[in-house]
Motif scaffolding. Structure first.
Motif, mmCIF file in Angstrom:
data_model
loop_
_atom_site.group_PDB
_atom_site.id
_atom_site.type_symbol
_atom_site.label_atom_id
_atom_site.label_comp_id
_atom_site.label_asym_id
_atom_site.label_seq_id
_atom_site.Cartn_x
_atom_site.Cartn_y
_atom_site.Cartn_z
ATOM 1 N N CYS A 122 0.926 -1.305 0.298
ATOM 2 C CA CYS A 122 0.001 0.084 -0.163
ATOM 3 C C CYS A 122 0.877 1.213 0.173
ATOM 4 O O CYS A 122 2.005 1.430 0.760
ATOM 5 N N CYS A 178 -0.648 4.487 -0.201
ATOM 6 C CA CYS A 178 -1.741 5.443 0.092
ATOM 7 C C CYS A 178 -1.188 6.410 1.295
ATOM 8 O O CYS A 178 -1.443 7.784 0.871
ATOM 9 N N CYS A 226 -1.408 4.589 -5.302
ATOM 10 C CA CYS A 226 -1.455 3.436 -4.863
ATOM 11 C C CYS A 226 -1.897 2.298 -5.770
ATOM 12 O O CYS A 226 -3.176 2.464 -6.069
ATOM 13 N N HIS A 252 -5.075 0.347 -4.114
ATOM 14 C CA HIS A 252 -6.361 1.133 -3.797
ATOM 15 C C HIS A 252 -6.650 1.917 -5.058
ATOM 16 O O HIS A 252 -7.565 3.119 -4.776
HETATM 17 ZN ZN LIG Z 1 -3.150 1.899 -0.542
#
Ligand SMILES: [Zn+2]
Length: 196
Positions: free
Chosen positions: A87, A89, A100, A103
């Protein structure tokens, strides 16, 4: 002589790293000249051969996991390098320079970002040693041309399948053969494991 070769290779690796800075490809670290991996021997009169390790680190948003094979396999095939996505983010929020991979939708990623390492130099979820060697060979060929000494020395990337072999020939007709073996550092250890 050894340190001069290492210095030369490290300079070329920094150029390779610059050339690939916008891509999610392995990060090239300075060469490691461990006793067992670096050998110098007279191949032909006036020709020297150097073997060096180039450690790879995972690019942003990725992690490397070395997987050991079962006992009885040949040493060259005992390890594979699994690549996982991580990840990003937090980095995306703080720096805003990446999306990311986990996501965002494939479509958003396709529109705005270079592909992940899994889509370029991997086969299934494992780093493909041959694709990675060809990637480094292509970068090295470009990096060599940008060097100021290119006018007096000829540096040729030789065809190999799982490493990067280069031949440097000077105007004095002396030549150096340099082979770069790609490797990763084992977690919690100072051991480097060649890939491929
Ligand atoms: Zn993420």
């Amino acid at each position: 002589m050894c340190s001069l070769v290492e210095e030369l290779v490290n300079k070329l690796l920094r150029t390779c790293q610059m050339l690939s800075r916008h891509q999610f490809t392995p990060q090239l670290q300075p060469v490691v000249g461990l006793g067992g991996f670096r050998e110098i021997c007279n191949a032909l009169p006036g020709e020297f051969f150097y073997l060096l390790l180039v450690p790879l680190k995972a690019p942003p948003g990725h992690s490397f996991h070395l997987e050991r094979g079962t006992e009885g396999e040949m040493p060259q095939t005992i390890s594979r390098l699994r690549v996982d996505l991580e990840c990003m983010c937090t980095r995306e929020r703080c720096l805003g320079d990446v999306l990311c991979f986990l996501h965002h939708s494939d479509y958003e990623l396709w529109l705005q970002q270079e592909p992940s390492l899994l889509q370029t130099l991997c086969s299934d979820s494992y780093l493909d040693a041959q694709k990675t060697a060809f990637w480094l060979q292509a970068l090295m060929s470009t990096a060599c041309k940008s060097e100021p000494w290119a006018a007096t020395h000829k540096l040729t990337v030789l065809p190999t399948t799982c490493s990067c072999k280069m031949k440097l020939t000077s105007t004095f007709r002396r030549s150096l053969c340099i082979e770069l073996i790609l490797a990763v550092q084992e977690e919690d250890s100072s051991t480097f494991v060649p890939i491929g």
